[in-house]
Design a protein around this motif. Structure first.
Motif, mmCIF file in Angstrom:
data_model
loop_
_atom_site.group_PDB
_atom_site.id
_atom_site.type_symbol
_atom_site.label_atom_id
_atom_site.label_comp_id
_atom_site.label_asym_id
_atom_site.label_seq_id
_atom_site.Cartn_x
_atom_site.Cartn_y
_atom_site.Cartn_z
ATOM 1 N N GLY A 51 8.443 -8.232 16.060
ATOM 2 C CA GLY A 51 7.266 -8.732 15.505
ATOM 3 C C GLY A 51 7.518 -8.864 14.033
ATOM 4 O O GLY A 51 8.521 -8.875 13.564
ATOM 5 N N VAL A 52 6.470 -9.318 13.518
ATOM 6 C CA VAL A 52 6.294 -9.439 11.885
ATOM 7 C C VAL A 52 5.428 -8.529 11.268
ATOM 8 O O VAL A 52 4.364 -8.102 11.454
ATOM 9 C CB VAL A 52 5.693 -10.783 11.560
ATOM 10 C CG1 VAL A 52 5.253 -11.239 10.206
ATOM 11 C CG2 VAL A 52 6.508 -12.028 12.526
ATOM 12 N N THR A 53 6.076 -8.119 10.025
ATOM 13 C CA THR A 53 5.023 -7.297 8.926
ATOM 14 C C THR A 53 4.815 -8.011 7.593
ATOM 15 O O THR A 53 5.612 -8.838 7.374
ATOM 16 C CB THR A 53 6.153 -6.024 8.722
ATOM 17 O OG1 THR A 53 6.391 -5.118 9.849
ATOM 18 C CG2 THR A 53 5.522 -5.179 7.658
ATOM 19 N N VAL A 54 3.685 -8.068 7.417
ATOM 20 C CA VAL A 54 3.164 -8.790 6.315
ATOM 21 C C VAL A 54 3.093 -7.688 4.968
ATOM 22 O O VAL A 54 2.432 -6.700 5.256
ATOM 23 C CB VAL A 54 1.743 -9.430 6.331
ATOM 24 C CG1 VAL A 54 1.239 -10.289 5.145
ATOM 25 C CG2 VAL A 54 1.737 -10.400 7.617
ATOM 26 N N ILE A 55 3.697 -8.139 4.164
ATOM 27 C CA ILE A 55 3.547 -7.485 2.852
ATOM 28 C C ILE A 55 2.946 -8.114 1.861
ATOM 29 O O ILE A 55 3.233 -9.052 1.118
ATOM 30 C CB ILE A 55 5.138 -7.016 2.118
ATOM 31 C CG1 ILE A 55 6.251 -6.646 3.405
ATOM 32 C CG2 ILE A 55 5.334 -6.168 1.055
ATOM 33 C CD1 ILE A 55 5.965 -5.150 3.769
ATOM 34 N N ASP A 56 1.902 -7.488 1.230
ATOM 35 C CA ASP A 56 0.970 -8.095 0.725
ATOM 36 C C ASP A 56 0.342 -9.391 1.167
ATOM 37 O O ASP A 56 0.746 -10.186 2.033
ATOM 38 C CB ASP A 56 1.063 -8.449 -0.834
ATOM 39 C CG ASP A 56 1.416 -7.120 -1.767
ATOM 40 O OD1 ASP A 56 0.638 -6.280 -1.334
ATOM 41 O OD2 ASP A 56 2.231 -6.929 -2.562
ATOM 42 N N THR A 57 -0.918 -9.708 1.000
ATOM 43 C CA THR A 57 -1.617 -10.931 1.562
ATOM 44 C C THR A 57 -2.349 -11.905 0.330
ATOM 45 O O THR A 57 -3.199 -12.707 0.675
ATOM 46 C CB THR A 57 -2.715 -10.568 2.289
ATOM 47 O OG1 THR A 57 -3.856 -9.690 1.942
ATOM 48 C CG2 THR A 57 -2.008 -9.882 3.620
ATOM 49 N N GLY A 58 -1.823 -11.837 -0.728
ATOM 50 C CA GLY A 58 -2.232 -12.899 -1.683
ATOM 51 C C GLY A 58 -3.444 -13.153 -1.944
ATOM 52 O O GLY A 58 -4.368 -11.997 -2.156
ATOM 53 N N LEU A 59 -4.007 -14.219 -1.958
ATOM 54 C CA LEU A 59 -5.194 -14.632 -2.161
ATOM 55 C C LEU A 59 -5.955 -15.288 -0.812
ATOM 56 O O LEU A 59 -5.199 -15.796 -0.024
ATOM 57 C CB LEU A 59 -5.433 -15.788 -3.135
ATOM 58 C CG LEU A 59 -5.126 -15.200 -4.705
ATOM 59 C CD1 LEU A 59 -4.829 -16.604 -5.555
ATOM 60 C CD2 LEU A 59 -6.031 -14.235 -5.437
ATOM 61 N N PRO A 60 -7.199 -15.342 -0.677
ATOM 62 C CA PRO A 60 -7.803 -15.757 0.601
ATOM 63 C C PRO A 60 -7.303 -17.102 1.035
ATOM 64 O O PRO A 60 -6.919 -17.355 2.325
ATOM 65 C CB PRO A 60 -9.401 -15.862 0.448
ATOM 66 C CG PRO A 60 -9.587 -14.874 -0.827
ATOM 67 C CD PRO A 60 -8.352 -14.596 -1.549
#
Length: 245
Positions: free
Chosen positions: A25-34
């Motif tokens: 699967g996928v891991t997200v590192i940080d999510t920036g701005l909306p």
């Protein structure tokens, strides 16, 4: 943007977030701005993935330009969001210091705030639930990300080391593009709570084997993580940074 077989970036050199893609699967590192939500959807599509493939989010710290769409993923997709315990309150919208910003040049400042406005940076959605982590934790997520405490930018700033991605994600522990001056290359990040501690913390990256050092602001940097502390120190000295010793 695909950086490697298991590594993708969304956003740009002003604000960036990252995806680690493995067979699990996928891991997200940080999510920036909306507003990076649409960038996420587009990148997942290019990868042949969907939101259902995301197993978790790891935040390098709790500032508003890193928590972006994290709560939306948590609420709508039941995706856990991991953050260091010392930044958990910040990620939930708690009070934080207002450090000196340092030098500012009009052009880069205008570009930074214009981009933040386009990406709905004025509408921060803070986390309502987080999973707290500590230094040394290896998280049960794709890529087995390891937490490395890098206090200084904030008390709970971390690096996220993912060997399968050949990368260490450093958030705002350093920058390769100062959003207030436009200066590029490895250097201390602005808006840092304690610049002296932030510089000292970079020594904790020494010994890591990775090709990529990936900041939240600036271009991806190729080189040994063990070099970044000295490069940041030299940049600080050139710009008269008070804690470059």
């Amino acid at each position: 943007m695909k950086l490697g077989p298991h590594l993708h970036r969304i956003g740009n050199d002003i604000v960036a977030a990252y995806l680690v893609d493995t067979e699990d699967g996928v891991t997200v590192i940080d999510t920036g701005l909306p507003g990076h939500w649409n960038d996420l959807l587009a990148e997942l599509k290019s990868m042949g993935r969907t939101l259902d493939d995301i197993r978790g989010v790891v935040l390098t710290h709790g500032d508003s330009d890193h928590i972006g769409f994290a709560e939306r993923l948590r609420r709508n997709q039941n995706v856990p969001v991991f953050v260091h315990s010392a930044d958990a309150d910040r990620a939930r919208g708690g009070k934080k210091p207002k450090p000196a910003m340092g030098p500012m040049w009009p052009g880069p400042v205008v570009r930074f705030f214009a981009y933040a406005m386009r990406k709905r940076g004025w509408r921060a959605t803070y986390l309502t639930q987080v999973s707290e982590v500590a230094d040394g934790d290896v998280l049960p997520l794709p890529g087995s990300p390891r937490v490395i405490a890098l206090p200084g930018h904030s008390p709970g700033s971390i690096a996220v080391y993912v060997p399968v991605a050949d990368a260490v994600f450093v958030g705002d522990a350093l920058t390769t593009r100062n959003v207030l001056t436009g200066q590029t290359g490895i250097r201390p990040a602005p808006f840092t709570d304690d610049p002296a501690i932030a510089l000292k913390s970079l020594n904790r990256l020494a010994g890591l084997e990775a090709t990529w050092v990936l900041p939240g602001h600036g271009a991806p940097w190729r080189g040994s993580p063990g070099e970044v502390q000295e490069l940041a120190r030299l940049a600080a000295a050139r710009t008269g940074h008070p804690d470059s010793r």
